[in-house]
Design a protein around this motif. Structure first.
Motif, PDB file in Angstrom:
ATOM      1  N   LYS A 103      -1.715  -0.903  -1.621  1.00 22.28           N
ATOM      2  CA  LYS A 103      -1.513   0.501  -1.087  1.00 22.28           C
ATOM      3  C   LYS A 103      -2.989   0.768  -0.243  1.00 22.28           C
ATOM      4  O   LYS A 103      -3.349   0.431  -1.074  1.00 22.28           O
ATOM      5  CB  LYS A 103      -0.745   2.663  -1.464  1.00 22.28           C
ATOM      6  CG  LYS A 103       0.703   1.384  -2.296  1.00 22.28           C
ATOM      7  CD  LYS A 103       0.991   2.435  -2.615  1.00 22.28           C
ATOM      8  CE  LYS A 103      -0.059   2.769  -3.401  1.00 22.28           C
ATOM      9  NZ  LYS A 103       0.990   3.946  -4.806  1.00 22.28           N
ATOM     10  N   ASN A 104      -2.358   1.572   0.653  1.00 21.58           N
ATOM     11  CA  ASN A 104      -4.240   1.822   1.082  1.00 21.58           C
ATOM     12  C   ASN A 104      -5.443   0.477   1.255  1.00 21.58           C
ATOM     13  O   ASN A 104      -6.374   1.361   1.133  1.00 21.58           O
ATOM     14  CB  ASN A 104      -4.364   3.243   0.594  1.00 21.58           C
ATOM     15  CG  ASN A 104      -3.409   3.931  -0.013  1.00 21.58           C
ATOM     16  OD1 ASN A 104      -2.590   4.486   1.233  1.00 21.58           O
ATOM     17  ND2 ASN A 104      -3.710   5.098  -0.401  1.00 21.58           N
ATOM     18  N   ASP A 120      -5.201  -1.640  -5.045  1.00 18.47           N
ATOM     19  CA  ASP A 120      -4.629  -0.381  -4.076  1.00 18.47           C
ATOM     20  C   ASP A 120      -6.152  -0.413  -3.598  1.00 18.47           C
ATOM     21  O   ASP A 120      -6.956  -0.083  -4.839  1.00 18.47           O
ATOM     22  CB  ASP A 120      -3.277   0.824  -5.756  1.00 18.47           C
ATOM     23  CG  ASP A 120      -2.341   0.559  -5.367  1.00 18.47           C
ATOM     24  OD1 ASP A 120      -2.034  -0.340  -4.681  1.00 18.47           O
ATOM     25  OD2 ASP A 120      -1.773   0.491  -6.639  1.00 18.47           O
ATOM     26  N   ASN A 121      -6.076   0.691  -2.797  1.00 22.63           N
ATOM     27  CA  ASN A 121      -7.696   1.578  -2.048  1.00 22.63           C
ATOM     28  C   ASN A 121      -8.303   0.766  -2.192  1.00 22.63           C
ATOM     29  O   ASN A 121      -9.641   1.302  -2.479  1.00 22.63           O
ATOM     30  CB  ASN A 121      -7.178   2.369  -3.256  1.00 22.63           C
ATOM     31  CG  ASN A 121      -6.276   3.183  -3.082  1.00 22.63           C
ATOM     32  OD1 ASN A 121      -6.075   4.165  -2.149  1.00 22.63           O
ATOM     33  ND2 ASN A 121      -6.016   3.864  -4.541  1.00 22.63           N
ATOM     34  N   ARG A 125       4.152   8.479   4.336  1.00 19.81           N
ATOM     35  CA  ARG A 125       3.720   7.209   3.990  1.00 19.81           C
ATOM     36  C   ARG A 125       2.892   6.465   4.810  1.00 19.81           C
ATOM     37  O   ARG A 125       1.520   6.519   4.371  1.00 19.81           O
ATOM     38  CB  ARG A 125       4.917   5.635   3.904  1.00 19.81           C
ATOM     39  CG  ARG A 125       5.167   6.291   2.472  1.00 19.81           C
ATOM     40  CD  ARG A 125       6.394   4.905   2.606  1.00 19.81           C
ATOM     41  NE  ARG A 125       5.633   3.901   2.037  1.00 19.81           N
ATOM     42  CZ  ARG A 125       6.187   3.338   2.007  1.00 19.81           C
ATOM     43  NH1 ARG A 125       7.902   2.465   1.449  1.00 19.81           N
ATOM     44  NH2 ARG A 125       5.811   1.765   1.929  1.00 19.81           N
ATOM     45  N   LEU A 126       3.098   6.496   6.028  1.00 19.24           N
ATOM     46  CA  LEU A 126       1.692   5.940   7.386  1.00 19.24           C
ATOM     47  C   LEU A 126       1.187   7.481   7.102  1.00 19.24           C
ATOM     48  O   LEU A 126      -0.675   7.017   7.928  1.00 19.24           O
ATOM     49  CB  LEU A 126       3.046   6.456   8.610  1.00 19.24           C
ATOM     50  CG  LEU A 126       1.872   5.967   9.635  1.00 19.24           C
ATOM     51  CD1 LEU A 126       1.584   4.424   9.931  1.00 19.24           C
ATOM     52  CD2 LEU A 126       2.415   5.548  11.196  1.00 19.24           C
ATOM     53  N   VAL A 135      -5.491  -2.490  10.652  1.00 17.45           N
ATOM     54  CA  VAL A 135      -4.027  -1.218  10.387  1.00 17.45           C
ATOM     55  C   VAL A 135      -3.394  -2.546  11.434  1.00 17.45           C
ATOM     56  O   VAL A 135      -1.924  -2.489  10.585  1.00 17.45           O
ATOM     57  CB  VAL A 135      -3.937  -0.581  11.288  1.00 17.45           C
ATOM     58  CG1 VAL A 135      -2.885   0.573  11.632  1.00 17.45           C
ATOM     59  CG2 VAL A 135      -5.210   0.733  10.385  1.00 17.45           C
ATOM     60  N   SER A 187      -6.193   8.264   3.904  1.00 22.65           N
ATOM     61  CA  SER A 187      -6.263   7.631   3.242  1.00 22.65           C
ATOM     62  C   SER A 187      -7.927   6.445   4.208  1.00 22.65           C
ATOM     63  O   SER A 187      -9.338   6.402   3.906  1.00 22.65           O
ATOM     64  CB  SER A 187      -6.075   6.252   3.028  1.00 22.65           C
ATOM     65  OG  SER A 187      -5.826   5.302   3.186  1.00 22.65           O
ATOM     66  N   TYR A 224      -1.411   6.901   5.069  1.00 23.41           N
ATOM     67  CA  TYR A 224      -2.534   5.296   4.823  1.00 23.41           C
ATOM     68  C   TYR A 224      -3.456   5.913   5.583  1.00 23.41           C
ATOM     69  O   TYR A 224      -4.718   5.788   5.404  1.00 23.41           O
ATOM     70  CB  TYR A 224      -1.422   4.604   5.768  1.00 23.41           C
ATOM     71  CG  TYR A 224      -2.189   3.282   5.891  1.00 23.41           C
ATOM     72  CD1 TYR A 224      -3.138   2.555   5.059  1.00 23.41           C
ATOM     73  CD2 TYR A 224      -2.266   2.652   7.060  1.00 23.41           C
ATOM     74  CE1 TYR A 224      -3.689   1.424   4.994  1.00 23.41           C
ATOM     75  CE2 TYR A 224      -2.378   2.109   7.254  1.00 23.41           C
ATOM     76  CZ  TYR A 224      -3.275   0.919   6.643  1.00 23.41           C
ATOM     77  OH  TYR A 224      -4.380  -0.269   6.826  1.00 23.41           O
TER      78      TYR A 224
END
Length: 229
Positions: free
Chosen positions: A75-76, A94-95, A4-5, A31, A11, A8
């Motif tokens: 997420k992201n 997300d994103n 997952r890291l 981050v 992305s 990320y």
């Protein structure tokens, strides 16, 4: 967790050409701000409000980014450079990409009850540097908020908002659906569209002036004839 890291970090690399490696991205303040926020938000959800605030305060000191522990972030999320503020009831999908000096601010409730007072940012939105999104408004999916724009109203899906107070550009949302627009500002396309519009208006204005001049020329002999009588 490791996968997952990596996903990320990848992305972020897809949206930022500056870093040469994932290790470099790990030095980004955005981050670390998100990392601390995940901890603070977990404490906030557990109603350990004081501890959540301590983590938030530490994060603000070391990153220059203030994210309230109550804010919900998907997420992201890529917060580039930093110096941004995200309020308590803000919700981010997300994103989402946010550049420096952005504020997701709240309105002051007249009844003294907090409630939902910060924006909702849906998936794939880009917030340009210095943008201010104020109040419990929703910024639709894939919308772009231009640099220094001030948004206080709902933003439709796919729209590009510019200016103070922000207004939609002349580029139709259905025609502006690129995958990613750096800094949320399609300068060349929007500018070209505005120039075309101005030229069209100037052409129509010239045509109207010519018609008025022709009408005056037709009426001038009649006016002189009436004066002679």
């Amino acid at each position: 967790m490791f996968e997952r890291l990596v996903a990320y970090l990848d992305s972020i690399k897809a949206r930022d050409p500056a870093p040469r490696s994932r290790w470099e991205i790990l030095t980004y303040p955005g981050v670390w701000a998100l990392f601390y926020h995940r901890i603070a938000h977990w404490l906030f959800e557990a109603e350990l409000f004081f501890l959540a605030r301590l983590v938030n305060h530490w994060s603000r000191m070391v990153t220059g980014i203030d994210i309230h522990p109550g804010a919900k972030i998907g997420k992201n999320f890529f917060l580039d450079h930093g110096f941004s503020v995200i309020g308590e009831t803000a919700e981010i999908g997300d994103n989402v990409t946010m550049y420096q000096h952005v504020t997701l601010g709240g309105t002051n409730p007249t009844n003294g009850v907090g409630g939902k007072r910060h924006p909702t940012i849906e998936d794939d939105v880009i917030l340009g540097s210095g943008a201010q999104v104020i109040g419990p408004v929703t910024v639709g999916r894939r919308a772009r908020i231009g640099a220094n724009a001030v948004v206080t109203d709902e933003v439709p899906e796919g729209a590009t908002m510019i200016g103070l107070k922000a207004r939609s550009t002349l580029v139709p949302a259905e025609e502006w659906m690129k995958e990613f627009v750096p800094y949320g500002t399609p300068c060349e396309d929007a500018e070209g569209n505005r120039i075309d519009c101005i030229e069209k208006l100037e052409s129509e204005l010239r045509s109207m002036r010519e018609e008025i001049a022709a009408l005056r020329a037709e009426r001038e002999p009649q006016r002189r004839s009436g004066t002679a009588d």
